[in-house]
Enzyme design. Structure first.
Site, short mmCIF file in Angstrom:
data_model
loop_
_atom_site.label_atom_id
_atom_site.label_comp_id
_atom_site.label_asym_id
_atom_site.label_seq_id
_atom_site.Cartn_x
_atom_site.Cartn_y
_atom_site.Cartn_z
N ARG A 1 -45.68 49.95 62.03
CA ARG A 1 -44.75 50.55 62.98
C ARG A 1 -45.44 51.43 64.01
NH1 ARG A 1 -39.35 50.90 60.26
NH2 ARG A 1 -38.81 52.52 61.75
N TYR B 1 -45.23 51.29 67.97
CA TYR B 1 -44.07 51.93 68.62
C TYR B 1 -44.14 53.45 68.46
CZ TYR B 1 -39.16 52.77 69.85
OH TYR B 1 -38.00 53.21 70.44
N GLY C 1 -47.22 54.78 70.30
CA GLY C 1 -47.06 54.52 71.73
C GLY C 1 -46.14 55.52 72.38
N ARG D 1 -31.96 45.55 63.92
CA ARG D 1 -31.49 46.91 63.63
C ARG D 1 -30.32 46.84 62.66
NH1 ARG D 1 -32.06 50.16 69.40
NH2 ARG D 1 -32.48 48.23 70.49
N VAL D 2 -30.14 47.92 61.94
CA VAL D 2 -29.24 47.86 60.80
C VAL D 2 -27.79 47.60 61.20
CG1 VAL D 2 -28.95 50.39 60.70
CG2 VAL D 2 -28.64 49.02 58.64
N VAL D 3 -27.30 48.21 62.28
CA VAL D 3 -25.90 48.02 62.67
C VAL D 3 -25.66 46.57 63.09
CG1 VAL D 3 -24.11 48.64 64.33
CG2 VAL D 3 -25.51 50.43 63.29
N GLY E 1 -30.58 51.48 49.40
CA GLY E 1 -29.44 51.88 50.21
C GLY E 1 -29.18 53.37 50.25
N PRO F 1 -38.56 55.07 57.15
CA PRO F 1 -38.25 56.46 56.81
C PRO F 1 -37.09 56.58 55.82
CG PRO F 1 -37.58 55.97 59.06
CD PRO F 1 -38.34 54.79 58.58
#
Length: 323
Positions: A148, A151, A154, A192-194, A213, A280
């Site tokens: 990761r 990103y 950066g 992405r999760v959504v 979860g 995270p």
């Protein structure tokens, strides 16, 4: 230098065909400004700005910010960069170049034009935080060599460049650290999760949770986020940032999955997979600065925003042609 022959602003938005960028452009046009949208369409899509094709104050430029751009503008919003793990890990070297070279090129343009410039930074600068909720004073816990890091690092380097241009050249900068944002025009395959959960639910697939979860996120609806952008850009020169922008309401990923099942009316089961490296465990903004400096806090509840987002993806699926 401000263009003295016209009272309205001409505003450059890089990454303007992306999810957040396209909503920002809509708002800037509503406010009466001219907008130049620059996007290389790697993750952005013309579909997001198709409705502006004949707008007299809108201009689209297909451009990669890793190359210099020569335009005239009164303000710059620098949003260009893949923002989801699926996209930013596809070509990690290019992701780093987009953040770093893109920042250098846009800062150089702002320096020449003597104009304000806004940097869309990210909560990823905090990494896997050991401070919770995250304040702007926290320096983060980032793996500089992980998958990761293209990103995370950066964006951290881009912040460094912004503040060095501010100190060395007196440039007017506005740096926002954006926490999870969702809403219509999210890319359906951005990982992405959504968007993942909604697409899986609408297509009758199991909803996939990585880990158990229990990890938490905060979710800010895109209209609230755009309002914060506008307010931060309008602050005086004493406000440079960084300023956390996000919703301090915290939900577990399992709770989000259950909300999506209810919002879609799906019968999807929830399945669990191994959690990715450096994902995270907690992510939640302290927005005290945003409240104090911008008189801003999110107004749209997650259930309400999810309903609008589900409607968008439902219509998108219905309009798709079979492959």
């Amino acid at each position: 230098m401000a263009r003295l022959y016209d009272s309205r602003k001409r505003i450059l938005v890089t990454g303007g065909a992306g999810f957040i960028g396209s909503h920002l452009i809509d708002r800037l046009l509503e406010l009466g400004h001219e907008v130049i949208c620059a996007d290389n369409l790697f993750t952005g899509t013309k579909r997001n700005v198709d409705h502006l094709h004949n707008h007299p104050r809108f201009e689209f430029l297909r451009h990669d910010v890793t190359f210099p751009l020569y335009v005239e503008a009164d303000e710059i919003y620098n949003l260009a960069c893949p923002a989801s793990p699926v996209h930013y890990q596809y070509d990690p070297v290019q992701t780093t170049k987009t953040s770093v070279h893109g920042a250098i090129n846009m800062l150089g343009l702002a320096k020449r034009l003597k104009c304000k410039i806004f940097q869309a930074s990210t909560s990823e600068v905090y990494g896997d935080p050991v401070v919770h909720p995250q304040t702007e004073e926290y320096w983060g816990n980032v793996n500089p060599i992980g998958p990761r890091s293209c990103y995370d690092e950066g964006k951290r380097c881009a912040e460094t460049l912004f503040f060095d241009y501010h100190r060395q050249h007196g440039l007017q900068i506005k740096v926002a650290r954006i926490f999870n944002t969702y809403g219509p025009r999210m890319h359906p395959a951005d990982g992405r999760v959504v968007s993942n959960f909604i697409m899986q639910a609408l297509q009758g697939e199991p909803i996939t949770i990585y880990g158990d979860g229990s990890q938490t996120r905060s979710f800010c609806f895109v209209e609230d986020m755009v309002e914060a952008f506008i307010r931060l850009m309008a602050t005086d020169d004493s406000v440079a940032g960084p300023v956390n922008l996000g919703n301090p309401g915290e939900f577990t990923i399992r709770e989000l999955a259950e909300k999506v099942v209810r919002a879609t009316g799906a019968k999807s089961e929830i399945v669990f997979r191994d959690i990715p490296q450096d994902d995270p465990k907690q992510r939640c903004p302290d927005i005290s600065k945003a409240k104090a400096l911008l008189d801003w806090q999110p107004a749209i509840a997650l259930d309400e925003g999810l309903g609008w987002t589900v409607d968008y993806f439902s219509n998108l699926i219905a309009g798709e042609k079979p492959v």
